[in-house]
Design a protein around this motif. Structure first.
Motif, PDB file in Angstrom:
ATOM      1  N   ASP A   1       0.803  -1.216   0.000  1.00  0.00           N
ATOM      2  CA  ASP A   1       0.000   0.000   0.000  1.00  0.00           C
ATOM      3  C   ASP A   1       0.838   1.269   0.000  1.00  0.00           C
ATOM      4  N   VAL A   2       2.113   1.150   0.322  1.00  0.00           N
ATOM      5  CA  VAL A   2       2.969   2.333   0.453  1.00  0.00           C
ATOM      6  C   VAL A   2       3.069   3.092  -0.863  1.00  0.00           C
ATOM      7  N   ASP A   3       3.082   2.373  -1.985  1.00  0.00           N
ATOM      8  CA  ASP A   3       3.274   3.019  -3.285  1.00  0.00           C
ATOM      9  C   ASP A   3       1.972   3.150  -4.067  1.00  0.00           C
ATOM     10  N   ALA A   4       0.829   3.092  -3.378  1.00  0.00           N
ATOM     11  CA  ALA A   4      -0.457   3.229  -4.060  1.00  0.00           C
ATOM     12  C   ALA A   4      -0.535   4.561  -4.797  1.00  0.00           C
ATOM     13  N   ARG A   5      -1.264   4.581  -5.880  1.00  0.00           N
ATOM     14  CA  ARG A   5      -1.414   5.800  -6.665  1.00  0.00           C
ATOM     15  C   ARG A   5      -1.969   6.946  -5.808  1.00  0.00           C
ATOM     16  N   TYR A   6      -3.020   6.641  -5.045  1.00  0.00           N
ATOM     17  CA  TYR A   6      -3.717   7.693  -4.303  1.00  0.00           C
ATOM     18  C   TYR A   6      -4.098   7.159  -2.921  1.00  0.00           C
ATOM     19  N   VAL A   7      -3.603   7.803  -1.878  1.00  0.00           N
ATOM     20  CA  VAL A   7      -3.960   7.456  -0.502  1.00  0.00           C
ATOM     21  C   VAL A   7      -4.914   8.529   0.009  1.00  0.00           C
ATOM     22  N   ILE A   8      -6.145   8.121   0.329  1.00  0.00           N
ATOM     23  CA  ILE A   8      -7.186   9.055   0.748  1.00  0.00           C
ATOM     24  C   ILE A   8      -7.447   8.877   2.238  1.00  0.00           C
ATOM     25  N   LEU A   9      -7.305   9.950   2.991  1.00  0.00           N
ATOM     26  CA  LEU A   9      -7.655   9.967   4.410  1.00  0.00           C
ATOM     27  C   LEU A   9      -9.041  10.573   4.534  1.00  0.00           C
ATOM     28  N   GLY A  10      -9.974   9.840   5.142  1.00  0.00           N
ATOM     29  CA  GLY A  10     -11.349  10.310   5.262  1.00  0.00           C
ATOM     30  C   GLY A  10     -11.673  10.754   6.673  1.00  0.00           C
ATOM     31  N   GLU A  11     -12.407  11.835   6.801  1.00  0.00           N
ATOM     32  CA  GLU A  11     -12.757  12.371   8.110  1.00  0.00           C
ATOM     33  C   GLU A  11     -14.209  12.818   8.147  1.00  0.00           C
ATOM     34  N   MET A  12     -14.763  12.858   9.344  1.00  0.00           N
ATOM     35  CA  MET A  12     -15.990  13.597   9.582  1.00  0.00           C
ATOM     36  C   MET A  12     -15.559  15.021   9.913  1.00  0.00           C
ATOM     37  N   HIS A  13     -15.841  15.971   9.031  1.00  0.00           N
ATOM     38  CA  HIS A  13     -15.378  17.339   9.228  1.00  0.00           C
ATOM     39  C   HIS A  13     -15.813  17.864  10.597  1.00  0.00           C
ATOM     40  N   GLY A  14     -14.930  18.599  11.243  1.00  0.00           N
ATOM     41  CA  GLY A  14     -15.276  19.238  12.511  1.00  0.00           C
ATOM     42  C   GLY A  14     -14.363  18.869  13.655  1.00  0.00           C
ATOM     43  N   TYR A  15     -13.657  17.714  13.534  1.00  0.00           N
ATOM     44  CA  TYR A  15     -12.728  17.273  14.579  1.00  0.00           C
ATOM     45  C   TYR A  15     -11.316  17.778  14.280  1.00  0.00           C
ATOM     46  N   ALA A  16     -10.549  18.059  15.324  1.00  0.00           N
ATOM     47  CA  ALA A  16      -9.175  18.530  15.160  1.00  0.00           C
ATOM     48  C   ALA A  16      -8.208  17.395  14.856  1.00  0.00           C
ATOM     49  N   ALA A  17      -8.461  16.206  15.388  1.00  0.00           N
ATOM     50  CA  ALA A  17      -7.493  15.108  15.289  1.00  0.00           C
ATOM     51  C   ALA A  17      -7.089  14.768  13.853  1.00  0.00           C
TER      52      ALA A  17
END
Length: 392
Positions: free
Chosen positions: A43-59
């Motif tokens: 997975d380290v060299d994947a084309r696109y790594v997407i981090l998903g969040e519920m907007h509103g949290y600082a973490a």
């Protein structure tokens, strides 16, 4: 008592899930520059790594900065493919490349005028972190933003940055030219927001350097699903369609917060009594996704138990022999909020995500301008011990 029924019934088959989570856990250290984040080699060299969040949290903002640092210093250097418009991305690039902050502050001022959740100090702080990171890197490893979102109302007020280079994904110095290309294309097309985003993604696939280019970015949690949600097809799923240039090469990391989690929500979207007494644009709302009365994912107790006393951890969900390849654990939801706002995810958790980051509490985002109404009576404002708080 009905909301407690799923909690009581799912405990009988929890053992394989707990064992799997324990064996596929990476504890995160918020005192470390990259938090100790680690992805599987494939997975380290994947084309696109997407981090998903519920907007509103600082973490998630802190995790996003650490993920970018991980790639820019240890893995394949990446473009930041942002849930921003090309013009917003150009303003961000001017700042993180060491230029003045006037243009990017104008972007945040526009966010604030719309009471958007993007208008927060933590987002701007992340840009400052990336500016400092870029100053320590060689030019070919510096991060640059590409904005692929649809234009926003009134965006013409954001002047375009100057650019003399050719649009080339093999050269970070061409970032402004790439964004100019997308900006012009967006002006000349109609359709939905996703029509624009996907058109931009196709344009990128046709640019010089695409074969070697790698991307990373933070998006709302809906967009990061690789399976349909409420009958709609999210971005990560659309990019995985067989004929897409990104097919089979997208890795998704979802985030979840339970415990003392505080969300900065636009006050206008909330009932009158929790909108504040002094015209605040935002409200800090306490949320706990492990609360059976709220909107609880099936099997979240397994994650809570696995995390234990730790502050945060990364779990691989789609690994070999994962029990999350079947069933609806982490994708089926219960609670009273689900009745009003359904969240129906098709397929098993391993179909919807590759990794999950669990936080034991998160501070709220803090408004770019003005104040937030704290319905917790002051607890939300005093959060140095929470992920994303003053103590991190």
């Amino acid at each position: 008592g009905l909301p407690w029924l799923p909690v009581m019934t799912e405990g009988s088959d929890a053992a394989p899930y707990r064992a799997y989570l324990d064996a596929n856990e990476t504890v995160l250290d918020f005192d470390a520059p990259t938090l100790g984040l680690a992805l599987a080699p494939e997975d380290v060299d994947a084309r696109y790594v997407i981090l998903g969040e519920m907007h509103g949290y600082a973490a998630p903002q802190a995790v996003d900065a650490a993920l970018v640092r991980l790639f820019q210093t240890q893995g394949s250097p990446r473009w930041y493919l942002a849930e921003m418009t090309p013009r917003e991305a150009m303003a961000a690039n001017t700042y993180i490349a060491g230029g003045g902050e006037e243009r990017v502050r104008a972007v945040f001022d526009r966010f604030a005028a719309q009471n958007a959740q993007w208008a927060n100090n933590e987002f701007f702080g992340k840009l400052t972190t990336l500016r400092e990171l870029n100053a320590s890197l060689s030019p070919e490893r510096q991060v640059r933003f590409i904005g692929v979102d649809a234009p926003r109302a009134g965006e013409a007020a954001l002047a375009l940055a100057s650019s003399r280079s050719k649009a080339d994904l093999g050269d970070p110095a061409s970032a402004q030219s790439i964004n100019r290309l997308l900006d012009v294309a967006a002006e000349n097309r109609g359709g939905s927001r996703y029509d624009t985003i996907l058109s931009h993604m196709e344009t990128l696939a046709g640019l010089p350097g695409f074969d070697a280019a790698r991307f990373v970015g933070l998006w709302g949690i809906f967009h990061a699903h690789e399976a349909s949600v409420n009958g709609g097809t999210p971005l990560a799923a659309l990019l995985q369609e067989p004929d897409a240039p990104y097919a089979g090469d997208v890795v998704t990391i979802h985030t979840i917060c339970f415990g003392p989690c505080y969300n900065m929500m636009p006050a206008a979207a909330l009932p009158g009594p929790v909108q504040g007494q002094n015209g605040e644009g935002y409200t800090w709302v306490p949320m706990d996704i492990s609360n059976p009365y709220f909107q609880r994912p099936k099997g979240v107790s397994d994650v809570v138990d696995a995390l234990g006393e730790q502050k945060a951890a990364l779990y691989r969900i789609d690994g070999p022999n994962s029990p999350y390849k079947d069933g609806d654990r982490l994708t089926a939801y219960s609670g009273y909020l689900v009745q009003a706002q359904p969240w129906n995810v098709d397929g098993a958790a391993a179909d919807a995500m590759d990794y999950l980051i669990a936080f034991k509490g998160s501070a709220p985002l803090t408004p770019w301008s003005g104040a937030a109404f704290d319905i917790s009576g002051g607890v939300g404002a005093d959060h140095p011990e929470l992920v994303g708080g003053a103590g991190d």
